[in-house]
Design a protein around this motif. Structure first.
Motif, PDB file in Angstrom:
ATOM      1  N   ASP A  69     -14.887 -19.487  22.861  1.00 28.13           N
ATOM      2  CA  ASP A  69     -16.115 -19.038  22.223  1.00 28.13           C
ATOM      3  C   ASP A  69     -15.739 -18.481  20.848  1.00 28.13           C
ATOM      4  OD1 ASP A  69     -18.488 -17.931  21.395  1.00 28.13           O
ATOM      5  OD2 ASP A  69     -18.937 -17.014  23.338  1.00 28.13           O
ATOM      6  N   HIS A  70     -15.984 -19.262  19.821  1.00 27.32           N
ATOM      7  CA  HIS A  70     -15.521 -18.927  18.465  1.00 27.32           C
ATOM      8  C   HIS A  70     -16.350 -17.836  17.781  1.00 27.32           C
ATOM      9  CE1 HIS A  70     -12.218 -21.758  18.173  1.00 27.32           C
ATOM     10  NE2 HIS A  70     -12.955 -22.560  18.918  1.00 27.32           N
ATOM     11  N   LYS A  71     -17.316 -17.269  18.480  1.00 30.13           N
ATOM     12  CA  LYS A  71     -18.022 -16.133  17.885  1.00 30.13           C
ATOM     13  C   LYS A  71     -17.168 -14.865  17.980  1.00 30.13           C
ATOM     14  CE  LYS A  71     -20.857 -14.826  21.885  1.00 30.13           C
ATOM     15  NZ  LYS A  71     -22.208 -14.771  22.412  1.00 30.13           N
ATOM     16  N   TYR A  72     -16.097 -14.929  18.783  1.00 27.33           N
ATOM     17  CA  TYR A  72     -15.166 -13.806  18.890  1.00 27.33           C
ATOM     18  C   TYR A  72     -13.909 -14.119  18.082  1.00 27.33           C
ATOM     19  CZ  TYR A  72     -18.201 -12.581  22.771  1.00 27.33           C
ATOM     20  OH  TYR A  72     -19.291 -12.269  23.527  1.00 27.33           O
ATOM     21  N   PRO A  73     -13.461 -13.193  17.242  1.00 28.37           N
ATOM     22  CA  PRO A  73     -12.283 -13.437  16.397  1.00 28.37           C
ATOM     23  C   PRO A  73     -11.016 -13.809  17.175  1.00 28.37           C
ATOM     24  CG  PRO A  73     -13.427 -11.452  15.678  1.00 28.37           C
ATOM     25  CD  PRO A  73     -14.072 -11.888  16.952  1.00 28.37           C
ATOM     26  N   ILE A  74     -10.863 -13.300  18.395  1.00 30.45           N
ATOM     27  CA  ILE A  74      -9.667 -13.585  19.194  1.00 30.45           C
ATOM     28  C   ILE A  74      -9.561 -15.066  19.545  1.00 30.45           C
ATOM     29  CG2 ILE A  74     -10.721 -13.125  21.451  1.00 30.45           C
ATOM     30  CD1 ILE A  74      -7.246 -11.921  20.546  1.00 30.45           C
TER      31      ILE A  74
END
Length: 130
Positions: A69-74
């Protein structure tokens, strides 16, 4: 034959009833298993079996990447790790290099163990939500 059918039914049920966290853990376990199979195949000079199992590990890594899930920086960090592992697997497959596979195996075990810890830490929170 019946024993194999029962085992397959059990495994299928385990997958179908697993939570997202448990599915991730099962994927890590599968990647580790196939990586071990590939190492063993290289030791036995079975090129086709090594290739088949390395490709299975690659597919699992690709699945991990596709579900980030690329909405999270990790997610970018995980993507970089998965890219690295995938590149190493390709190199291992081309060279049939046991040492590269052992490196990948070490990373997979670390990631699996970390995932288990995350699941354990979140278990009390999951119980509260249910």
């Amino acid at each position: 034959m019946l024993k194999n059918n029962a085992a397959a039914a059990y495994a299928n049920n385990k997958i179908m009833t697993a939570s997202k966290g448990e599915l991730t853990l099962l994927l890590y376990e599968g990647a580790i298993k196939f990586c071990n199979f590939a190492i063993s195949a290289i030791e036995q000079n079975d090129v086709q079996k090594a290739h088949t199992n390395i490709v299975k590990v690659e597919k699992i890594i690709e699945e991990f990447q596709s579900t980030l899930d690329h909405k999270y920086p990790i997610a970018k960090d995980f993507d970089n790790v998965y890219n690295y592992l995938h590149q190493r697997l390709v190199q291992a497959n081309i060279k049939k290099d046991e040492e590269i596979l052992k490196e990948v195996l070490g990373h997979l075990r670390t990631m699996r163990d970390t995932w288990k810890e995350v699941m354990q830490l979140n278990a009390p929170q999951q119980d509260k939500q249910e």
